[in-house]
Design a protein around this motif. Sequence first.
Motif, mmCIF file in Angstrom:
data_model
loop_
_atom_site.group_PDB
_atom_site.id
_atom_site.type_symbol
_atom_site.label_atom_id
_atom_site.label_comp_id
_atom_site.label_asym_id
_atom_site.label_seq_id
_atom_site.Cartn_x
_atom_site.Cartn_y
_atom_site.Cartn_z
ATOM 1 N N UNK A 1 -28.879 -32.959 -9.596
ATOM 2 C CA UNK A 1 -27.886 -33.776 -10.299
ATOM 3 C C UNK A 1 -26.734 -32.941 -10.863
ATOM 4 N N UNK A 2 -25.499 -33.340 -10.536
ATOM 5 C CA UNK A 2 -24.326 -32.620 -11.044
ATOM 6 C C UNK A 2 -24.225 -32.720 -12.556
ATOM 7 N N UNK A 3 -24.628 -33.854 -13.136
ATOM 8 C CA UNK A 3 -24.392 -34.056 -14.566
ATOM 9 C C UNK A 3 -25.613 -33.771 -15.421
ATOM 10 N N UNK A 4 -26.816 -33.853 -14.841
ATOM 11 C CA UNK A 4 -28.001 -33.581 -15.631
ATOM 12 C C UNK A 4 -28.539 -32.162 -15.390
ATOM 13 N N UNK A 5 -28.282 -31.619 -14.177
ATOM 14 C CA UNK A 5 -28.743 -30.249 -13.885
ATOM 15 C C UNK A 5 -27.662 -29.460 -13.159
ATOM 16 N N UNK B 1 -32.796 -32.101 -22.655
ATOM 17 C CA UNK B 1 -33.803 -31.268 -21.982
ATOM 18 C C UNK B 1 -34.844 -32.160 -21.304
ATOM 19 N N UNK B 2 -35.199 -33.240 -21.950
ATOM 20 C CA UNK B 2 -36.140 -34.168 -21.309
ATOM 21 C C UNK B 2 -35.554 -34.741 -20.013
ATOM 22 N N UNK B 3 -34.263 -35.031 -20.096
ATOM 23 C CA UNK B 3 -33.566 -35.581 -18.940
ATOM 24 C C UNK B 3 -33.572 -34.564 -17.796
ATOM 25 N N UNK B 4 -33.216 -33.313 -18.123
ATOM 26 C CA UNK B 4 -33.213 -32.224 -17.142
ATOM 27 C C UNK B 4 -34.595 -32.032 -16.531
ATOM 28 N N UNK C 1 -8.518 -42.154 -12.886
ATOM 29 C CA UNK C 1 -9.230 -42.848 -13.969
ATOM 30 C C UNK C 1 -10.695 -43.100 -13.619
ATOM 31 N N UNK C 2 -10.945 -43.686 -12.447
ATOM 32 C CA UNK C 2 -12.319 -44.030 -12.072
ATOM 33 C C UNK C 2 -13.228 -42.806 -12.085
ATOM 34 N N UNK C 3 -12.765 -41.729 -11.482
ATOM 35 C CA UNK C 3 -13.595 -40.523 -11.386
ATOM 36 C C UNK C 3 -13.902 -39.953 -12.763
ATOM 37 N N UNK C 4 -12.921 -40.035 -13.689
ATOM 38 C CA UNK C 4 -13.144 -39.462 -15.020
ATOM 39 C C UNK C 4 -14.054 -40.341 -15.875
ATOM 40 N N UNK C 5 -13.843 -41.659 -15.817
ATOM 41 C CA UNK C 5 -14.578 -42.534 -16.748
ATOM 42 C C UNK C 5 -15.996 -42.845 -16.262
ATOM 43 N N UNK C 6 -16.247 -42.640 -14.965
ATOM 44 C CA UNK C 6 -17.467 -43.222 -14.386
ATOM 45 C C UNK C 6 -18.762 -42.455 -14.571
ATOM 46 N N UNK C 7 -18.899 -41.671 -15.627
ATOM 47 C CA UNK C 7 -20.101 -40.853 -15.828
ATOM 48 C C UNK C 7 -21.380 -41.701 -15.897
ATOM 49 N N UNK C 8 -22.481 -41.179 -15.312
ATOM 50 C CA UNK C 8 -23.735 -41.926 -15.328
ATOM 51 C C UNK C 8 -24.371 -41.948 -16.725
ATOM 52 N N UNK C 9 -25.264 -42.899 -16.914
ATOM 53 C CA UNK C 9 -25.993 -43.017 -18.173
ATOM 54 C C UNK C 9 -26.687 -41.694 -18.502
ATOM 55 N N UNK C 10 -26.508 -41.233 -19.717
ATOM 56 C CA UNK C 10 -27.134 -39.990 -20.143
ATOM 57 C C UNK C 10 -26.182 -38.809 -20.153
ATOM 58 N N UNK C 11 -24.989 -38.994 -19.542
ATOM 59 C CA UNK C 11 -24.013 -37.910 -19.468
ATOM 60 C C UNK C 11 -22.735 -38.338 -20.180
#
Lengths: 211, 211, 211, 211, 211, 211, 211, 211
Positions: free
Chosen positions: E82-86, C186-189, D139-149
């Motif tokens: 953000x797709x992954x955070x929001x 939630x903080x991230x959002x 592979x790249x698209x699946x593994x490459x999630x950003x920090x926090x996700x």
Amino acid sequence: MSDSVADLIDRLHEEAALDHPDEETPDVGIVMGSDSDLETMMTGGERRGAYDAFVHELDFAEQTNYRDSPDERFTFETYVTSAHRTPDLMTAYADTAEERGLEVIIAGAGGKSADLPNMTASIAYPLPVIGVPVQEKSVDSVIGMPTGAPLVAVDAGKSFNAALSAAQILARQHDAIRDRLVEYHEELRESVGTVSQELHDGGTPLFQDRG
Amino acid sequence: MSDSVADLIDRLHEEAALDHPDEETPDVGIVMGSDSDLETMMTGGERRGAYDAFVHELDFAEQTNYRDSPDERFTFETYVTSAHRTPDLMTAYADTAEERGLEVIIAGAGGKSADLPNMTASIAYPLPVIGVPVQEKSVDSVIGMPTGAPLVAVDAGKSFNAALSAAQILARQHDAIRDRLVEYHEELRESVGTVSQELHDGGTPLFQDRG
Amino acid sequence: MSDSVADLIDRLHEEAALDHPDEETPDVGIVMGSDSDLETMMTGGERRGAYDAFVHELDFAEQTNYRDSPDERFTFETYVTSAHRTPDLMTAYADTAEERGLEVIIAGAGGKSADLPNMTASIAYPLPVIGVPVQEKSVDSVIGMPTGAPLVAVDAGKSFNAALSAAQILARQHDAIRDRLVEYHEELRESVGTVSQELHDGGTPLFQDRG
Amino acid sequence: MSDSVADLIDRLHEEAALDHPDEETPDVGIVMGSDSDLETMMTGGERRGAYDAFVHELDFAEQTNYRDSPDERFTFETYVTSAHRTPDLMTAYADTAEERGLEVIIAGAGGKSADLPNMTASIAYPLPVIGVPVQEKSVDSVIGMPTGAPLVAVDAGKSFNAALSAAQILARQHDAIRDRLVEYHEELRESVGTVSQELHDGGTPLFQDRG
Amino acid sequence: MSDSVADLIDRLHEEAALDHPDEETPDVGIVMGSDSDLETMMTGGERRGAYDAFVHELDFAEQTNYRDSPDERFTFETYVTSAHRTPDLMTAYADTAEERGLEVIIAGAGGKSADLPNMTASIAYPLPVIGVPVQEKSVDSVIGMPTGAPLVAVDAGKSFNAALSAAQILARQHDAIRDRLVEYHEELRESVGTVSQELHDGGTPLFQDRG
Amino acid sequence: MSDSVADLIDRLHEEAALDHPDEETPDVGIVMGSDSDLETMMTGGERRGAYDAFVHELDFAEQTNYRDSPDERFTFETYVTSAHRTPDLMTAYADTAEERGLEVIIAGAGGKSADLPNMTASIAYPLPVIGVPVQEKSVDSVIGMPTGAPLVAVDAGKSFNAALSAAQILARQHDAIRDRLVEYHEELRESVGTVSQELHDGGTPLFQDRG
Amino acid sequence: MSDSVADLIDRLHEEAALDHPDEETPDVGIVMGSDSDLETMMTGGERRGAYDAFVHELDFAEQTNYRDSPDERFTFETYVTSAHRTPDLMTAYADTAEERGLEVIIAGAGGKSADLPNMTASIAYPLPVIGVPVQEKSVDSVIGMPTGAPLVAVDAGKSFNAALSAAQILARQHDAIRDRLVEYHEELRESVGTVSQELHDGGTPLFQDRG
Amino acid sequence: MSDSVADLIDRLHEEAALDHPDEETPDVGIVMGSDSDLETMMTGGERRGAYDAFVHELDFAEQTNYRDSPDERFTFETYVTSAHRTPDLMTAYADTAEERGLEVIIAGAGGKSADLPNMTASIAYPLPVIGVPVQEKSVDSVIGMPTGAPLVAVDAGKSFNAALSAAQILARQHDAIRDRLVEYHEELRESVGTVSQELHDGGTPLFQDRG
């Protein structure tokens, strides 16, 4: 033909004819395609090199005069033999290597057309040749030898490991080298153990704060 | 623990304790991560393999019983030791290799996590280990050993060359192997010479029409 | 065998025999191949690491003494266990992990032969192991496990996410961890929402001129 | 809005409201981007899949009716939820997953824009999601999630391993699953031991001639 | 749910209900996954960005208040979604885009899992979406949409070109934009002609010595 | 100059001078580098192509005579204009495109030097050009346009999506096209919903046994 | 040394001493690393080759006897000279090339260590050498020559283009070759024009239904 | 049309009509896509460039006025002709090249869509064109010409080698250039010989300590 290259080719052939005893000839020949490869191949570069492995870890000496060997029992010698600028010098070196008493060759080259290790292996056959790709982009060219043309390769820039591998080959005949290899490895292990204990027992922040 | 793996581990340790003379132990140990690697590693695959090189070109025999060596002076043995399914068998094999009298190990594995050659080299140290990436995508994993952990690699799928390289290492001590290596190479050269002459002197269309 | 490594192996086996209650053993074990991986794996590197996630976002503590757990309910421990320099330490750690009370292992290694996560997963099985490729070039080696040998991987260098994933696994049993994960998110959002509003309502030049 | 998709979205929300006991809800949710991924994700493809692991190795059953669970204690369910053709269905599935009683999600997608695992992980958070790249290029698209996700990934096409990893997570709470995991592994080990012995003791040619 | 994100979602839906005339709504919506993409997407980065193209070359203005449009006839607006955070904010933006009067969306994201452009295109359909891979490693993820899910992409980091492409689309209806595009191009051409003449007629050394 | 090419160039210039009303000229021009690209670009290849999208999903007709337009309101035309074999034809086509009444160009080419889309975009400017890399190895060449030279690209071989994108551009002015796009998408959604329900409710084995 | 190779080396040196007039010596020398490269290098492979270009498009003849030239004014000759199996033959060919009257060499090799073109260029210098990478994976090795060592390359497998390029070089002195090059190109252009007209005027379905 | 480009196009056509004798026209035309390529293409960049090769090694002069040639017999000229910003200037240059008396063109471009060398080769045909990929990522686009469209390429950034190759082509007619090429190479060889001797005879540490 340019004089200095011709002189070296003559010298190599003369030395091949000398029939020196094994104890007095270099055990390992190190060749590289350019003096710009020197730090990667030998010492002083981003990683420790073949010189560091041979001299500081395995008690080898660098032999700079074929006719006058150092006191150390095990030695290596170092030449620049460019595949593309001096193909005849490269050929002469590989051609005379076995007669000159070498047991293993370490050959390093950079660029995408890293032909020196490959050609040296083909000509010096049946001497074993360890190829060192000086750059990441040289790996494919060095490792990709066709069936029937043996060459073994180490990872990009890892001439230190090439020296260890050359020593492993020599160690099949020389217990003194085997002992030095084992001793080096135990030091390496010990350093991991010490660091692991410090990190775990002190915790991450304390470990990072060490000097 | 599963029985068959435990049995093999016990067997290896017993053999290591036997202290057989060098002439009776296998000179080369060949290990692979799965029996699906067999054609690439040994014979019958897309290219000729280590079995073809050792048996058909270099007069080695496959030793199938450690306690009863074949008549041929030079031999190799073959095991499957999976890094991921049987890490203890892999460890036992590498751990006992030098005591069991091996001089060189050829280790092959496929996939992107081709850990077998690397782990075998790390444990069997200071024995030289030649890594064979069974697939193109295994090359990086096999060649990429860190500084201080020697392993030499051949190109993807080229177990035939790994066998030649192993023989080059043994040939430093055994002239008979050196002679066989030279003989093999001359046959190879001769075949190029013959083909080159036929192609040139007959011309392209005639050459392509040869049976 | 070097003393410090042998000491650690002995310690791990002794701890495994202690049969401590779950609440007092580390929940997560973090291992890395070298102390040069520490910043990427834990804290202080280019990105936030596992230490930052566990300590600053999820209220875990680092347990530096197996026999004396911190006040915090959830903990992790940290070791260096090199696959290539100390394969026996790596094996001992993975072998004793479940008995020592760990629930998840995070294993990170760099280089192209990043064998540590893979071997740890194979030996610690059936404990779940999350592999962290320390460099981009380590991804293939870490993710490429063969069928039958489970390991899950995060992206290169993203030990922070590995810690979140480990917490997600633990959260299936521990609501307190689940709550902390939700709170962190939630903080991230919220921070995205704030930035988005500022950018839109102020316009690009104003937003770029913020301190 | 198309009827069949709207019907499914309604159904998922209704099920989420039911508050079924854990024993009766599916433990694992398997989603894929297209029914063309079915063989890779489940069974009948080039490799064994998640269905083979769950049903044939780990005694899970496929739950096809949320309101009427099978006799087996552990179950999984299977849906197609395309990120690009039905983003609202994908969102509804991930949004309701925890309330519907799932413990882990396995999400697979092919192509270079394999967004389904990533989006599912972002929305279903804090449930753990195991991503399966259906093709090498995913592979790249699946593994490459950003920090926090957080999302954990297995290798391309290895849904079998994803199922084992999901079971490893569940096994932290359920000893029955842990036992099945161990049993499966012992069979795997045993098969390596048998093959290794046969290959070594019979020799390469005999082994290749086996039926 | 966090307040600032919920507020934005509410705001977007309210604006969608307003039914403003086309002349007063933003013509182009620019969204990016993080404010760290701002320099690449808009202005001030390594290359000129979308802001530079729209404001300095094509006479657009940035609209920062939906209910109060600037004097310039053509405008764009900017949001972080953000797709992954929001994921819900991203969905709300794409869902309301056509109703809010946008004609084209430019969506940029970095990393290997650059899902924002793809998801935005899937949800905002049938509005045209131009994807900008913020990093080289984002190209595959952005361009690889499956058949049936249209999105057009520009090269990594080239938001300037994305703005030109958006203007080319708008220019089909608005001659004023077409004229600005042509004018911009002539200036570009003219600068090549001038430089080419200076280089040729002055010669290389003189040209390099220019201030 | 060869006659057939010269004839085509003359024809294009004559048509450009005709000043036909927009309703009678082709809306979309499709060019490809070779007739070997036809299946990928239009219909009958591995995937559905632009012809399938335009004719079967969006009610466009192919206009084969510039002076005599079909009954359908929206049309496209098809030419081969090789960048390397007929640069003058390619130039003439791009040069006259806007005057001949085209609104969008779809340009496809294969190989690593896929110059046709790029050159067409540069010359036809300010008309929007959608590039289709006919092979995977053509992607880089098509997408990599320098700053200032706009072209938008779809994924390798996805001419179907290029047609949808072209229609999205035209739909900004023509509600009939917008309606067809929406209708096509609903069918696509519906088919996912149906398949998802069948798979889930029947279970994997039953689903795989469907005809 | 093997006889057939030694014979060829002797032959080349004898021919070099003959001092034949330019009109009677081959103008182009074609060498390849293995007779398995023949189809790619000459004719009968996946694409048309150098033989097809020289003989069928440019009126050259293959000269199979150095001492007896064909009636055609322009000729090429063909040899296999393996860099790794017959380095001395490769060296002799390159060394004598200029004296034997060659004007250009086309050198092709496959594999990742495609050293033949590079070594031939280095030794035959200052003769121009056109390198043909026989496989895609040979491109890097062929093109990557260091500064100071010129070699020009064509794309993987495109020996047909290498022949055209060799003819372009010869055409600087020989108008007859220039005329043939132009004639060939006009035919190529004409075929594009014809196909383009047929496709456009008939429409896609009719064109695909052509025999 | 912009004036400076139109002026240059007019100038090129006028010069083509002049019918100057070969001795007075530039022998080599160097074109590049942007003046930002100047250092890589000519002089002053990371490596030595074409200017260095021509002027400092091969005694060529840069001709800056077509109507007034320098005293040196061999010359080159330099233009910027952007494929994407000034396609008509590029076309005019290539179209008039042969009539303006050029013998070889060196064409360099950067980026992934490096179309200039390819288009120049297609239009200037049958003049030989040597393509220089200005960046590593330009290699594929430059080398990948289709069958029938000849262009020869050098490695990324190696305009120095392109100049040597151009000189090799000219040397087939001009012995003076051949002599300069040989002289340059002997200096290069000599420098290798000197360095090799110094390194070997002094040993590694001494060599590294040289000024």
